[in-house]
Design an enzyme around this catalytic site. Structure first.
Site, PDB file in Angstrom:
ATOM      1  N   GLU A   1      -0.774  -6.189  14.695  1.00 48.68           N
ATOM      2  CA  GLU A   1      -0.902  -6.598  13.293  1.00 48.68           C
ATOM      3  C   GLU A   1      -0.012  -5.724  12.421  1.00 48.68           C
ATOM      4  O   GLU A   1       0.133  -4.526  12.680  1.00 48.68           O
ATOM      5  CB  GLU A   1      -2.369  -6.474  12.867  1.00 48.68           C
ATOM      6  CG  GLU A   1      -2.704  -7.051  11.508  1.00 48.68           C
ATOM      7  CD  GLU A   1      -4.219  -7.105  11.281  1.00 48.68           C
ATOM      8  OE1 GLU A   1      -4.941  -7.591  12.166  1.00 48.68           O
ATOM      9  OE2 GLU A   1      -4.667  -6.640  10.228  1.00 48.68           O
TER      10      GLU A   1
ATOM     11  N   ASP B   1       0.343  -5.070   8.309  1.00 49.60           N
ATOM     12  CA  ASP B   1      -0.481  -5.344   7.117  1.00 49.60           C
ATOM     13  C   ASP B   1       0.136  -4.904   5.804  1.00 49.60           C
ATOM     14  O   ASP B   1       0.555  -3.750   5.663  1.00 49.60           O
ATOM     15  CB  ASP B   1      -1.810  -4.546   7.198  1.00 49.60           C
ATOM     16  CG  ASP B   1      -2.800  -5.113   8.161  1.00 49.60           C
ATOM     17  OD1 ASP B   1      -2.633  -6.250   8.590  1.00 49.60           O
ATOM     18  OD2 ASP B   1      -3.753  -4.388   8.487  1.00 49.60           O
TER      19      ASP B   1
ATOM     20  N   GLU C   1      -1.983  -4.934   2.234  1.00 50.76           N
ATOM     21  CA  GLU C   1      -3.236  -5.274   1.547  1.00 50.76           C
ATOM     22  C   GLU C   1      -3.170  -4.697   0.138  1.00 50.76           C
ATOM     23  O   GLU C   1      -2.792  -3.536  -0.053  1.00 50.76           O
ATOM     24  CB  GLU C   1      -4.454  -4.719   2.284  1.00 50.76           C
ATOM     25  CG  GLU C   1      -4.757  -5.414   3.592  1.00 50.76           C
ATOM     26  CD  GLU C   1      -6.093  -4.978   4.177  1.00 50.76           C
ATOM     27  OE1 GLU C   1      -7.130  -5.535   3.776  1.00 50.76           O
ATOM     28  OE2 GLU C   1      -6.096  -4.058   5.011  1.00 50.76           O
TER      29      GLU C   1
ATOM     30  N   HIS D   1      -1.859  -1.057   0.314  1.00 53.87           N
ATOM     31  CA  HIS D   1      -2.326  -0.449   1.557  1.00 53.87           C
ATOM     32  C   HIS D   1      -1.524  -1.065   2.702  1.00 53.87           C
ATOM     33  O   HIS D   1      -1.422  -2.287   2.796  1.00 53.87           O
ATOM     34  CB  HIS D   1      -3.827  -0.763   1.691  1.00 53.87           C
ATOM     35  CG  HIS D   1      -4.464  -0.348   2.973  1.00 53.87           C
ATOM     36  ND1 HIS D   1      -5.234   0.790   3.081  1.00 53.87           N
ATOM     37  CD2 HIS D   1      -4.490  -0.938   4.200  1.00 53.87           C
ATOM     38  CE1 HIS D   1      -5.703   0.877   4.320  1.00 53.87           C
ATOM     39  NE2 HIS D   1      -5.260  -0.144   5.014  1.00 53.87           N
ATOM     40  N   THR D   2      -0.914  -0.224   3.548  1.00 52.47           N
ATOM     41  CA  THR D   2      -0.174  -0.729   4.704  1.00 52.47           C
ATOM     42  C   THR D   2      -0.772  -0.159   5.976  1.00 52.47           C
ATOM     43  O   THR D   2      -1.337   0.934   5.987  1.00 52.47           O
ATOM     44  CB  THR D   2       1.323  -0.360   4.634  1.00 52.47           C
ATOM     45  OG1 THR D   2       1.456   1.070   4.737  1.00 52.47           O
ATOM     46  CG2 THR D   2       1.951  -0.842   3.331  1.00 52.47           C
ATOM     47  N   ASN D   3      -0.623  -0.925   7.062  1.00 58.74           N
ATOM     48  CA  ASN D   3      -1.125  -0.460   8.357  1.00 58.74           C
ATOM     49  C   ASN D   3      -0.360  -1.179   9.459  1.00 58.74           C
ATOM     50  O   ASN D   3       0.178  -2.276   9.240  1.00 58.74           O
ATOM     51  CB  ASN D   3      -2.629  -0.738   8.487  1.00 58.74           C
ATOM     52  CG  ASN D   3      -3.328   0.186   9.470  1.00 58.74           C
ATOM     53  OD1 ASN D   3      -2.699   0.941  10.207  1.00 58.74           O
ATOM     54  ND2 ASN D   3      -4.652   0.122   9.492  1.00 58.74           N
TER      55      ASN D   3
ATOM     56  N   ARG E   1      -3.260   3.692  11.124  1.00 58.62           N
ATOM     57  CA  ARG E   1      -1.933   4.175  10.730  1.00 58.62           C
ATOM     58  C   ARG E   1      -1.675   3.804   9.264  1.00 58.62           C
ATOM     59  O   ARG E   1      -0.649   3.237   8.919  1.00 58.62           O
ATOM     60  CB  ARG E   1      -0.862   3.575  11.627  1.00 58.62           C
ATOM     61  CG  ARG E   1      -1.026   3.925  13.106  1.00 58.62           C
ATOM     62  CD  ARG E   1       0.129   3.395  13.927  1.00 58.62           C
ATOM     63  NE  ARG E   1      -0.007   3.766  15.330  1.00 58.62           N
ATOM     64  CZ  ARG E   1      -0.401   2.934  16.287  1.00 58.62           C
ATOM     65  NH1 ARG E   1      -0.699   1.671  15.989  1.00 58.62           N
ATOM     66  NH2 ARG E   1      -0.490   3.332  17.536  1.00 58.62           N
ATOM     67  N   GLU E   2      -2.600   4.150   8.405  1.00 59.52           N
ATOM     68  CA  GLU E   2      -2.540   3.710   7.022  1.00 59.52           C
ATOM     69  C   GLU E   2      -1.590   4.571   6.185  1.00 59.52           C
ATOM     70  O   GLU E   2      -1.596   5.796   6.297  1.00 59.52           O
ATOM     71  CB  GLU E   2      -3.932   3.759   6.384  1.00 59.52           C
ATOM     72  CG  GLU E   2      -4.974   2.891   7.063  1.00 59.52           C
ATOM     73  CD  GLU E   2      -5.747   3.619   8.154  1.00 59.52           C
ATOM     74  OE1 GLU E   2      -5.314   4.710   8.602  1.00 59.52           O
ATOM     75  OE2 GLU E   2      -6.805   3.081   8.569  1.00 59.52           O
TER      76      GLU E   2
ATOM     77  N   TRP F   1     -16.069  -1.519  -0.581  1.00 56.33           N
ATOM     78  CA  TRP F   1     -15.167  -0.399  -0.259  1.00 56.33           C
ATOM     79  C   TRP F   1     -13.846  -0.404  -1.032  1.00 56.33           C
ATOM     80  O   TRP F   1     -13.199   0.642  -1.157  1.00 56.33           O
ATOM     81  CB  TRP F   1     -14.832  -0.376   1.242  1.00 56.33           C
ATOM     82  CG  TRP F   1     -14.075  -1.588   1.717  1.00 56.33           C
ATOM     83  CD1 TRP F   1     -14.617  -2.739   2.207  1.00 56.33           C
ATOM     84  CD2 TRP F   1     -12.652  -1.773   1.755  1.00 56.33           C
ATOM     85  NE1 TRP F   1     -13.626  -3.634   2.532  1.00 56.33           N
ATOM     86  CE2 TRP F   1     -12.408  -3.067   2.273  1.00 56.33           C
ATOM     87  CE3 TRP F   1     -11.561  -0.982   1.396  1.00 56.33           C
ATOM     88  CZ2 TRP F   1     -11.125  -3.584   2.442  1.00 56.33           C
ATOM     89  CZ3 TRP F   1     -10.281  -1.490   1.557  1.00 56.33           C
ATOM     90  CH2 TRP F   1     -10.076  -2.782   2.093  1.00 56.33           C
TER      91      TRP F   1
ATOM     92  N   GLY G   1     -13.767   3.392  -3.267  1.00 52.90           N
ATOM     93  CA  GLY G   1     -14.727   3.515  -2.175  1.00 52.90           C
ATOM     94  C   GLY G   1     -15.990   2.701  -2.359  1.00 52.90           C
ATOM     95  O   GLY G   1     -17.021   2.995  -1.748  1.00 52.90           O
TER      96      GLY G   1
ATOM     97  N   ARG H   1      -8.679  14.237   9.425  1.00 52.57           N
ATOM     98  CA  ARG H   1      -8.997  13.029  10.181  1.00 52.57           C
ATOM     99  C   ARG H   1      -8.634  13.175  11.660  1.00 52.57           C
ATOM    100  O   ARG H   1      -9.223  12.515  12.511  1.00 52.57           O
ATOM    101  CB  ARG H   1      -8.233  11.854   9.571  1.00 52.57           C
ATOM    102  CG  ARG H   1      -8.533  10.518  10.189  1.00 52.57           C
ATOM    103  CD  ARG H   1      -7.800   9.460   9.420  1.00 52.57           C
ATOM    104  NE  ARG H   1      -7.935   8.148  10.008  1.00 52.57           N
ATOM    105  CZ  ARG H   1      -7.275   7.089   9.591  1.00 52.57           C
ATOM    106  NH1 ARG H   1      -6.432   7.194   8.576  1.00 52.57           N
ATOM    107  NH2 ARG H   1      -7.439   5.920  10.168  1.00 52.57           N
TER     108      ARG H   1
END
Length: 286
Positions: free
Chosen positions: A101, A103, A105, A118-120, A129-130, A195, A199, A274
């Site tokens: 995928e 992304d 968003e 937002h990318t991934n 992998r944001e 979210w 958040g 993380r």
């Protein structure tokens, strides 16, 4: 080059990007509305596609074709006003439990606050992998071009012709890369107020509904996957598929650095909390 000259060079694609349009076709030929019970529509003789969201449901579409590599452009105009709680997702995705995928968003926000882009990248069912960005313009005021260049060596995310992110093929380091699974283009507009905005602290204001996002000027220079074969395999060498080996030149490298320095707000490759056992291997490469 003087600093003012360099700034002009970096800004030129931002100015021109607003004026550029991909070859506009009939969106009826390229996409199917897949859900939403009438909330998704192709209008203006196939020139514009709209998705809407109300309290009962959102909506979505997908491409008729599957692609295995391509240079894909779409112009989007995002939900205006108080879009808090809403997400407009625009992405490529394969099927199955080990899907790939790519992304984009767009996370809505309160009126006057910037959207978060937002990318991934998922490969073999694994994402995490944001990278997230603010935009240098109001994405609700007009259409802007969001592009993915996906070839065997790299994935480049671009906005109005300016690269914002590059994900290179680093299989040599044991990092999976999307290269074997054909993907369809998908988009959806949906409620994610648990979210999406701060958040989940800011909820969707349904008095503002219906929320609407618009799409136009889709263009794909791409390898269409059909019956287990790629359209690119049968093309003669003279066919213009330069994008299959395209990489960023020094000017685009500078533009990428400019965006990441000024507009990136989250990068998984710097999130040591993380990844206490160490950052992913691709993060250690320039």
């Amino acid at each position: 080059m003087s600093s003012s000259g360099l700034e002009f060079t970096l800004l030129m694609p931002l100015i021109l990007g607003c004026l550029m349009a991909a070859n506009a076709g009939n969106l009826h030929n390229d996409f199917d509305i897949t859900w939403g019970d009438g909330r998704g529509n192709i209008i203006n003789n196939g020139e514009v596609l709209t998705l809407s969201l109300d309290k009962a449901s959102g909506s979505g579409f997908q491409s008729k074709n599957e692609y295995l590599f391509g240079k894909i452009d779409m112009q989007l105009k995002l939900v205006s006003g108080n879009s808090a709680g809403t997400v407009t997702a625009y992405y490529l995705s394969s099927k199955g439990s080990t899907w790939d995928e790519i992304d984009f968003e767009f996370l809505g926000n309160l009126s006057g606050d910037p959207y978060i882009l937002h990318t991934n990248v998922f490969s073999q069912g694994k994402g995490n992998r944001e990278q997230q960005f603010y935009l240098w313009f109001d994405p609700t005021a007009d259409f802007h071009t969001y592009s993915v260049l996906w070839n065997p060596q790299r994935i480049i995310f671009s906005v109005d012709g300016t690269p914002i992110r590059e994900f290179k093929n680093m299989e040599s380091l044991g990092v999976p890369f999307p290269k074997n699974q054909p993907m369809r283009i998908h988009s959806s507009l949906w409620n994610a107020d648990d979210w999406a905005t701060r958040g989940g602290l800011v909820k969707t204001d349904w008095t503002q509904a219906p929320f609407t996002a618009s799409y136009r000027n889709f263009n794909a220079e791409a390898c269409v996957w059909s019956n287990g074969a790629s359209s690119c395999q049968s093309n003669s060498p003279s066919t213009n598929n330069a994008w299959l080996s395209q990489e960023m030149d020094s000017t685009n490298q500078q533009r990428l650095q400019w965006v990441q320095k000024n507009y990136m707000i989250y990068n998984y490759c710097t999130d040591t909390k993380r990844f206490p056992q160490g950052l992913p291997p691709e993060c250690n490469m320039s």
